[in-house]
Enzyme design. Structure first.
Site, short mmCIF file in Angstrom:
data_model
loop_
_atom_site.label_atom_id
_atom_site.label_comp_id
_atom_site.label_asym_id
_atom_site.label_seq_id
_atom_site.Cartn_x
_atom_site.Cartn_y
_atom_site.Cartn_z
N ARG A 91 0.84 -1.20 0.00
CA ARG A 91 0.00 0.00 0.00
C ARG A 91 0.87 1.25 0.00
NH1 ARG A 91 -1.92 1.09 4.22
NH2 ARG A 91 -1.38 -0.80 5.37
N TYR A 219 -1.78 -2.97 -6.81
CA TYR A 219 -1.62 -3.69 -5.54
C TYR A 219 -2.90 -3.67 -4.69
CZ TYR A 219 -0.49 -4.96 -0.85
OH TYR A 219 -0.54 -5.57 0.38
N GLY A 221 -4.53 -3.27 -1.50
CA GLY A 221 -5.22 -2.17 -0.83
C GLY A 221 -5.31 -0.90 -1.66
N LYS A 228 -9.90 -1.60 1.64
CA LYS A 228 -9.58 -0.50 2.54
C LYS A 228 -10.30 0.78 2.09
CE LYS A 228 -7.43 -3.29 4.99
NZ LYS A 228 -6.08 -3.68 5.14
N HIS A 248 -10.86 -1.98 11.19
CA HIS A 248 -9.80 -2.86 10.69
C HIS A 248 -9.62 -4.01 11.68
CE1 HIS A 248 -5.33 -3.11 9.16
NE2 HIS A 248 -6.11 -3.96 8.53
N SER A 270 -1.67 -3.50 9.99
CA SER A 270 -1.32 -4.35 8.87
C SER A 270 -0.12 -5.24 9.20
CB SER A 270 -1.00 -3.49 7.66
OG SER A 270 -2.10 -2.67 7.35
N ALA A 271 -0.25 -6.51 8.85
CA ALA A 271 0.81 -7.50 9.11
C ALA A 271 1.17 -7.61 10.59
CB ALA A 271 2.04 -7.23 8.25
N CYS A 272 0.16 -7.52 11.45
CA CYS A 272 0.38 -7.67 12.89
C CYS A 272 -0.46 -8.78 13.50
CB CYS A 272 0.15 -6.35 13.61
SG CYS A 272 1.42 -5.13 13.23
N LYS A 274 -3.78 -10.39 12.45
CA LYS A 274 -5.23 -10.63 12.41
C LYS A 274 -5.57 -11.97 11.76
CE LYS A 274 -6.12 -6.83 10.21
NZ LYS A 274 -4.72 -6.35 10.22
N THR A 275 -5.02 -12.22 10.57
CA THR A 275 -5.36 -13.47 9.86
C THR A 275 -4.98 -14.67 10.72
OG1 THR A 275 -5.03 -12.36 7.75
CG2 THR A 275 -5.04 -14.77 7.73
N ASP A 297 -9.94 -9.33 8.43
CA ASP A 297 -9.36 -8.00 8.18
C ASP A 297 -10.31 -6.84 8.49
OD1 ASP A 297 -6.93 -6.67 7.21
OD2 ASP A 297 -8.15 -5.99 5.52
N ASN A 387 6.15 -8.80 1.69
CA ASN A 387 4.69 -8.57 1.66
C ASN A 387 4.02 -9.44 0.59
OD1 ASN A 387 2.29 -7.29 2.60
ND2 ASN A 387 2.35 -5.91 0.82
N ARG A 389 1.62 -12.12 -0.88
CA ARG A 389 0.26 -12.34 -0.37
C ARG A 389 -0.41 -13.51 -1.05
NH1 ARG A 389 -2.17 -8.58 3.61
NH2 ARG A 389 -0.40 -7.23 4.08
N TYR A 513 1.11 -17.11 17.99
CA TYR A 513 0.29 -17.99 17.14
C TYR A 513 -0.75 -18.75 17.98
CZ TYR A 513 3.78 -16.70 13.68
OH TYR A 513 4.60 -16.00 12.84
N GLY A 514 -0.78 -20.09 17.90
CA GLY A 514 -1.80 -20.87 18.61
C GLY A 514 -1.81 -20.61 20.11
N ASN A 516 -1.61 -17.95 21.54
CA ASN A 516 -2.38 -16.74 21.87
C ASN A 516 -3.77 -17.08 22.42
OD1 ASN A 516 -0.23 -15.18 21.04
ND2 ASN A 516 -1.01 -14.96 18.94
P1 GTP Z 1 -2.87 -7.58 7.07
O1 GTP Z 1 -3.41 -8.56 6.12
O2 GTP Z 1 -1.74 -6.78 6.50
O3 GTP Z 1 -3.90 -6.68 7.65
O4 GTP Z 1 -2.12 -8.40 8.25
P2 GTP Z 1 -2.65 -9.27 9.49
O5 GTP Z 1 -2.92 -8.38 10.63
O6 GTP Z 1 -3.73 -10.19 9.07
O7 GTP Z 1 -1.34 -10.11 9.89
P3 GTP Z 1 -1.02 -11.66 9.70
O8 GTP Z 1 -1.87 -12.54 10.56
O9 GTP Z 1 -0.99 -11.97 8.26
O10 GTP Z 1 0.46 -11.71 10.28
C1 GTP Z 1 1.50 -10.92 9.74
C2 GTP Z 1 2.85 -11.51 10.09
O11 GTP Z 1 2.99 -11.62 11.50
C3 GTP Z 1 3.05 -12.91 9.53
O12 GTP Z 1 4.37 -13.03 9.07
C4 GTP Z 1 2.81 -13.80 10.70
O13 GTP Z 1 3.53 -15.02 10.60
C5 GTP Z 1 3.28 -12.96 11.88
N1 GTP Z 1 2.53 -13.27 13.12
C6 GTP Z 1 1.19 -13.42 13.25
N2 GTP Z 1 0.85 -13.73 14.52
C7 GTP Z 1 1.99 -13.79 15.22
C8 GTP Z 1 2.31 -14.07 16.60
O14 GTP Z 1 1.45 -14.34 17.44
N3 GTP Z 1 3.62 -14.01 16.95
C9 GTP Z 1 4.60 -13.71 16.04
N4 GTP Z 1 5.87 -13.69 16.47
N5 GTP Z 1 4.35 -13.46 14.74
C10 GTP Z 1 3.07 -13.49 14.33
C1 SPV Z 2 -3.29 -4.29 5.02
O1 SPV Z 2 -2.29 -3.71 4.56
O2 SPV Z 2 -3.80 -3.99 6.12
C2 SPV Z 2 -3.94 -5.38 4.26
C3 SPV Z 2 -3.52 -5.60 2.89
O3 SPV Z 2 -4.84 -6.02 4.77
S1 SPV Z 2 -4.22 -4.39 1.85
O4 SPV Z 2 -5.42 -4.96 1.24
O5 SPV Z 2 -3.25 -4.10 0.83
O6 SPV Z 2 -4.57 -3.22 2.59
MN MN Z 3 -5.33 -5.33 6.82
#
Ligand code: GTP
Ligand code: SPV
Ligand code: MN
Length: 615
Positions: A91, A219, A221, A228, A248, A270-272, A274-275, A297, A387, A389, A513-514, A516
């Site tokens: 993004r 790309y 987002g 978004k 979000h 983002s990338a923290c 959620k998934t 998301d 990044n 995906r 991960y699990g 949590n």
């Molecule tokens: P967006 O799609 O960008 O909104 O991201 P998201 O919030 O869905 O994040 P996602 O679950 O894809 O995780 C992003 C990165 O963080 C990945 O590389 C995961 O492997 C890592 N990650 C997720 N959960 C954990 C956790 O509990 N601990 C650690 N150390 N890493 C994690």
């Molecule tokens: C994010 O960046 O929070 C995502 C991917 O979920 S995007 O759709 O590019 O925003």
């Molecule tokens: Mn997101």
């Protein structure tokens, strides 16, 4: 210009040929499409119907023109790899604008430009921009069809990759035109890749017109305008007007061994995580527990007749981070990606499979990196883009909740705010009331990730994980959250979490991960009044014996460190949040400032030595 419904001249016989003004029952939609076509001058216009046959035709075309590379039918059936332009992998926040009538409405956290000027400038860029190209008209619904939450959007795009992605991410095609009928209340999304030149890249939102114009990027987002752009920035403005929230947030259902399901919504930047959280596999020792995914998301939250907050996931697929996804970290995701998945910027193995860092398998010799170059273990660069995906329909998720299409949504009992914080924020922290919970969200900070263009690992304020996604003044957004307390008679409990605390050697303290699930379980125990907590100046944390650590070999010092709340660190945190709040004046709600002041005053004045903010 051929105007057809269905794909390509050769397919006209099997669908119906139509004129521009009779494709949908909505005169406003037909007029708008005609207007866009006059501006962009496409060679042909294709209205997508969302049928499987149409999808197969689009995929064939995408493979022919090199947009998609087929993966091995035996290893990843129905799956494809897309390599984006290397300048277009995340993004672009600096090119994202909120073109509200006044700068004040956009607020200090958004880039703003005057709407008239922006329309004029983009119209110049877009004039004739689709000559020689196909314009896809992509009707879609956000939310379950027929739900009071659901809204229709139409995205016009010259990108077949966008068309195919929207078919996964949304309820796309005739179903949306049917829902729209003859009305005019749809989101107008205009997307054109132009020449993929960052100098002519802008993602512009016009909340007053329910419109989005996005140019110069393909790309996620930036280009999948449902996500978004519509479901957060524009929907946020609608939600403020109509009394609901567009957030979000992932949404999960947590089923106890006794069979009781509690729904939790969680905002993480983002990338923290959620998934991963939304589809986590409980640790073996807690295997009576089950997690079901509603969304990964975005959440749209409304107040139900019962005074609770009810949530739907407006999307129908996941656009998830590939690196770090492995059988160990996220087994459900690995199963979900076995088929019918589009991968973007992953590495490719010589036998036609995908690979990425953190997959927990050896990279095979002859691996091809995300830019199509041969890669070896000695390469300095990563094989997959950080990044990279996957785009996958939610029906592939083995733990998809049976309530995902429920038009009423699911009732939310807990809201979680979680950033990526090397220090300061404990594993889990509970607020004492709604205002405190809103303050926790408003105070969120997180380290930047590869999901957005720019430096990675820089701590910034990211309130409610919405810094890049709030389509109006952030101070007014906080006020809207506070105001919701008036209608939500049975509000969810609000927590803050941090899976990313690091030790002195830079390693994650908590296994994540699990595992949590243990923090989630503590939240349920709190909600149901089954367990006590330790008071700190900034909220409640688990007592050391309060977390269920069955089967987890976690040293006492590690547990202590995970749960630590240190006054000196929190003084820095409070100051940083306070500075951010000052930037939001005069829109910053007095109630939040007051609570912020009162919490800050509880921290010991000079207890520990003043450490620098080594987040
Ligand atoms: P967006 O799609 O960008 O909104 O991201 P998201 O919030 O869905 O994040 P996602 O679950 O894809 O995780 C992003 C990165 O963080 C990945 O590389 C995961 O492997 C890592 N990650 C997720 N959960 C954990 C956790 O509990 N601990 C650690 N150390 N890493 C994690
Ligand atoms: C994010 O960046 O929070 C995502 C991917 O979920 S995007 O759709 O590019 O925003
Ligand atoms: Mn997101």
């Amino acid at each position: 210009m051929a105007i057809v419904s269905g794909l390509g001249a050769s397919d006209v016989a099997e669908t119906s040929t139509s004129t521009a003004n009779s494709v949908s029952k909505s005169p406003a939609l037909n007029d708008w499409i005609a207007q866009v076509a006059r501006l962009t001058q496409p060679d042909q216009i294709i209205w997508l119907d969302g049928s499987p046959a149409e999808r197969q035709r689009l995929i064939r075309r995408a493979v022919e023109v090199g947009v998609l590379i087929p993966l091995s039918e035996s290893k990843r059936p129905g799956s494809y790899l897309h390599r984006s332009n290397p300048n277009d992998v995340a993004r672009s926040e600096e090119f994202t604008l909120v073109c509200a009538p006044s700068k004040d409405e956009a607020g200090p956290t958004n880039n703003w430009a005057p709407p008239d000027e922006t329309y004029a400038k983009l119209s110049g860029w877009l004039a004739g921009s689709m000559r020689g190209r196909t314009m896809y008209v992509i009707p879609y619904i956000m939310g379950p069809a027929g739900s009071p939450f659901a809204k229709v959007g139409i995205e016009v795009s010259d990108s077949i990759y966008v068309a195919l992605s929207m078919g996964i991410m949304t309820r796309m095609g005739d179903v949306a035109l049917e829902m729209l009928g003859d009305r005019d209340d749809f989101n107008r999304g205009l997307h054109c890749t132009l020449d993929m030149n960052p100098d002519r890249r802008l993602i512009c939102h016009f909340p007053q017109d329910n419109a989005i114009w996005s140019v110069g990027s393909g790309y996620g987002g930036n280009a999948l305008l449902s996500k978004k752009c519509f479901a957060l920035r524009i929907a946020g403005v609608l939600g403020r007007k109509e009394g609901w929230l567009a957030e979000h947030m992932m949404i999960l259902g947590l089923q106890s061994p006794a069979g009781q399901t509690t729904y939790v919504a969680g905002a993480f930047p983002s990338a923290c995580g959620k998934t991963n959280l939304a589809m986590l596999t409980p640790p073996a020792a807690l295997n009576g527990w089950r997690v079901f995914t509603i969304g990964d998301d975005i959440a749209w939250l409304r107040v139900g007749a019962d005074g609770r907050l009810w949530a739907v996931n407006p999307e129908a697929g996941y656009f998830g981070v590939a690196p770090g996804t492995s059988a160990k970290s996220n087994a459900n995701a690995m199963r979900m990606l076995e088929r019918d998945t589009m991968f973007t910027n992953a590495a490719m193995t010589p036998d036609g499979d995908v690979w990425w860092e953190g997959m927990d398998t050896e990279p095979p010799p002859g691996l091809i990196d995300w830019q199509g170059r041969v890669w070896s273990k000695d390469s300095k660069d990563k094989a997959a883009h950080p990044n990279a995906r996957f785009t996958v329909p939610m029906r592939n998720n083995p733990v998809l909740s049976p309530h995902v299409n429920d038009p009423r949504g699911v009732p939310i009992d807990a809201i979680i705010f979680g950033g990526r914080r090397a220090a300061t924020v404990p594993l889990v922290l509970e607020s004492t009331d709604w205002t405190h919970g809103v303050l926790m969200g408003a105070m969120m900070g997180s380290e930047t990730t590869a999901a957005a263009v720019g430096k990675v690992g820089v701590l910034r304020r990211d309130p409610m994980a919405m810094l890049p996604f709030c389509g109006y003044n952030m101070g007014d957004y906080f006020a809207h959250w506070l105001k919701m307390r008036g209608t939500v008679r049975r509000p969810p409990r609000v927590f803050m979490v941090n899976w990313f605390r690091k030790d002195r050697d830079g390693r994650f303290v908590w296994p994540g991960y699990g595992e949590n699930l243990r923090a989630l379980k503590w939240m349920l125990d709190r909600i149901h009044g089954r367990i006590g907590a330790r008071e700190t100046p900034v909220g409640l944390v688990p007592n050391e014996e309060g977390l269920d650590l069955a089967g987890l070999a976690l040293g006492a010092d590690v547990l202590k460190e995970s749960l630590a709340v240190r006054d000196d660190e929190w003084r820095v945190e409070m100051n940083s949040a306070g500075e951010f709040f000052t930037k939001l004046e005069p829109h910053m709600p007095a109630e939040l400032k007051e609570r912020h002041r009162s919490l800050a005053s509880r921290l010991s004045g000079n207890g520990a030595s003043k450490r620098s903010a080594s987040h």
